[in-house]
Design an enzyme around this catalytic site. Structure first.
Site, PDB file in Angstrom:
ATOM      1  CG  ASP A 107      31.637  20.133  20.270  1.00  0.00           C
ATOM      2  OD1 ASP A 107      32.037  21.267  20.576  1.00  0.00           O
ATOM      3  OD2 ASP A 107      30.956  19.933  19.246  1.00  0.00           O
ATOM      4  CG  ASP A 163      28.763  11.335  11.936  1.00  0.00           C
ATOM      5  OD1 ASP A 163      29.063  11.764  13.072  1.00  0.00           O
ATOM      6  OD2 ASP A 163      27.597  11.317  11.505  1.00  0.00           O
TER       7      ASP A 163
HETATM    8  C1  PRP Z   1      29.846  13.093  19.867  1.00  0.00           C
HETATM    9  C2  PRP Z   1      31.063  12.535  20.598  1.00  0.00           C
HETATM   10  C3  PRP Z   1      30.709  12.731  22.034  1.00  0.00           C
HETATM   11  C4  PRP Z   1      29.835  13.967  22.033  1.00  0.00           C
HETATM   12  C5  PRP Z   1      30.641  15.146  22.474  1.00  0.00           C
HETATM   13  O1  PRP Z   1      28.901  12.090  19.760  1.00  0.00           O
HETATM   14  O2  PRP Z   1      31.296  11.192  20.282  1.00  0.00           O
HETATM   15  O3  PRP Z   1      30.018  11.623  22.567  1.00  0.00           O
HETATM   16  O4  PRP Z   1      29.393  14.169  20.680  1.00  0.00           O
HETATM   17  O5  PRP Z   1      29.851  16.315  22.496  1.00  0.00           O
HETATM   18  P1  PRP Z   1      29.795  17.298  23.748  1.00  0.00           P
HETATM   19  O6  PRP Z   1      31.170  17.388  24.332  1.00  0.00           O
HETATM   20  O7  PRP Z   1      29.359  18.612  23.146  1.00  0.00           O
HETATM   21  O8  PRP Z   1      28.783  16.784  24.707  1.00  0.00           O
HETATM   22  P2  PRP Z   1      27.631  12.190  18.794  1.00  0.00           P
HETATM   23  O9  PRP Z   1      26.428  12.574  19.602  1.00  0.00           O
HETATM   24  O10 PRP Z   1      27.953  13.072  17.612  1.00  0.00           O
HETATM   25  O11 PRP Z   1      27.413  10.698  18.335  1.00  0.00           O
HETATM   26  P3  PRP Z   1      28.367   9.725  17.486  1.00  0.00           P
HETATM   27  O12 PRP Z   1      29.575   9.419  18.334  1.00  0.00           O
HETATM   28  O13 PRP Z   1      27.538   8.530  17.243  1.00  0.00           O
HETATM   29  O14 PRP Z   1      28.755  10.465  16.216  1.00  0.00           O
END
Ligand code: PRP
Length: 183
Positions: A107, A163
């Site tokens: 992201d 999710d």
């Molecule tokens: C999501 C995804 C990455 C992170 C990316 O995990 O799996 O690990 O966010 O975000 P960034 O590029 O802005 O740092 P999340 O924290 O939502 O946990 P999850 O995978 O358990 O849903």
């Protein structure tokens, strides 16, 4: 869960199950070539990466090993600070291993940047990233994703491991969640 099962919750469908499967197959073919005779260690980042990991690993023709990390971002739920806390570390030593980090989505890219620096300090032979999806901010931040499924818009997306409030991870495709669901 199929896209049709929750079609009313989605403002748009971005990728069907078949579309994702085809792309994951292409990435696997590329990884097969790049890691021939290298038996990479795939490191999935829980929870979102479970779907990419399951499909990618089974699409490979080469041997690989799998391990998992669970991480959590410090800071508010809205903006990532880029500093991550390791909730569960790998069980495997990565010294001299060819590590392929497997993510569902990049992201902002802050989590990944931190993670790569952390893993580099453990002296692996190499580190690369495979991610299902990437949002525009990660592109602007020049986060290197060698094996990328798809670039997507910055909308709130769900499915294929991603999710909303713990739900929709088991959706087989990827869709934009309708604001009426979370507003
Ligand atoms: C999501 C995804 C990455 C992170 C990316 O995990 O799996 O690990 O966010 O975000 P960034 O590029 O802005 O740092 P999340 O924290 O939502 O946990 P999850 O995978 O358990 O849903």
């Amino acid at each position: 869960m199929k896209l049709d099962d929750v079609r009313a919750d989605l403002s748009a469908v971005l990728f069907t199950e078949e579309h994702i499967e085809t792309r994951i197959g292409e990435l696997a073919a590329q990884i097969d070539q790049d890691y021939a005779d290298k038996s990479p260690l795939l490191v999935g980042i829980l929870n979102g990466a479970v779907m990419v990991m399951a499909d990618l690993s089974r699409a490979l023709s080469i041997h690989c090993e799998m391990d998992w990390m669970a991480i959590s971002s410090y800071g508010s739920g809205v903006a990532s600070s880029g500093v991550v806390r390791i909730l569960k570390d790998m069980n495997t030593s990565i010294v001299d291993r060819h590590v392929l980090i497997v993510e569902d989505i990049v992201d902002t890219g802050l989590t990944l940047s931190y993670l790569i620096e952390n893993l580099k300090s453990r002296n692996p032979a190499s580190i690369e990233v495979c991610a299902g999806f990437r949002k525009p901010e990660a592109v602007r931040n020049h986060v290197s994703v060698k094996y990328l499924g798809f670039d997507i818009p910055s909308d709130f997306v769900v499915g294929y491991g991603l999710d909303y409030a713990g739900r929709y991870r088991n959706l087989r495709g990827l869709g934009i969640l309708s604001p009426k669901v979370y507003s």
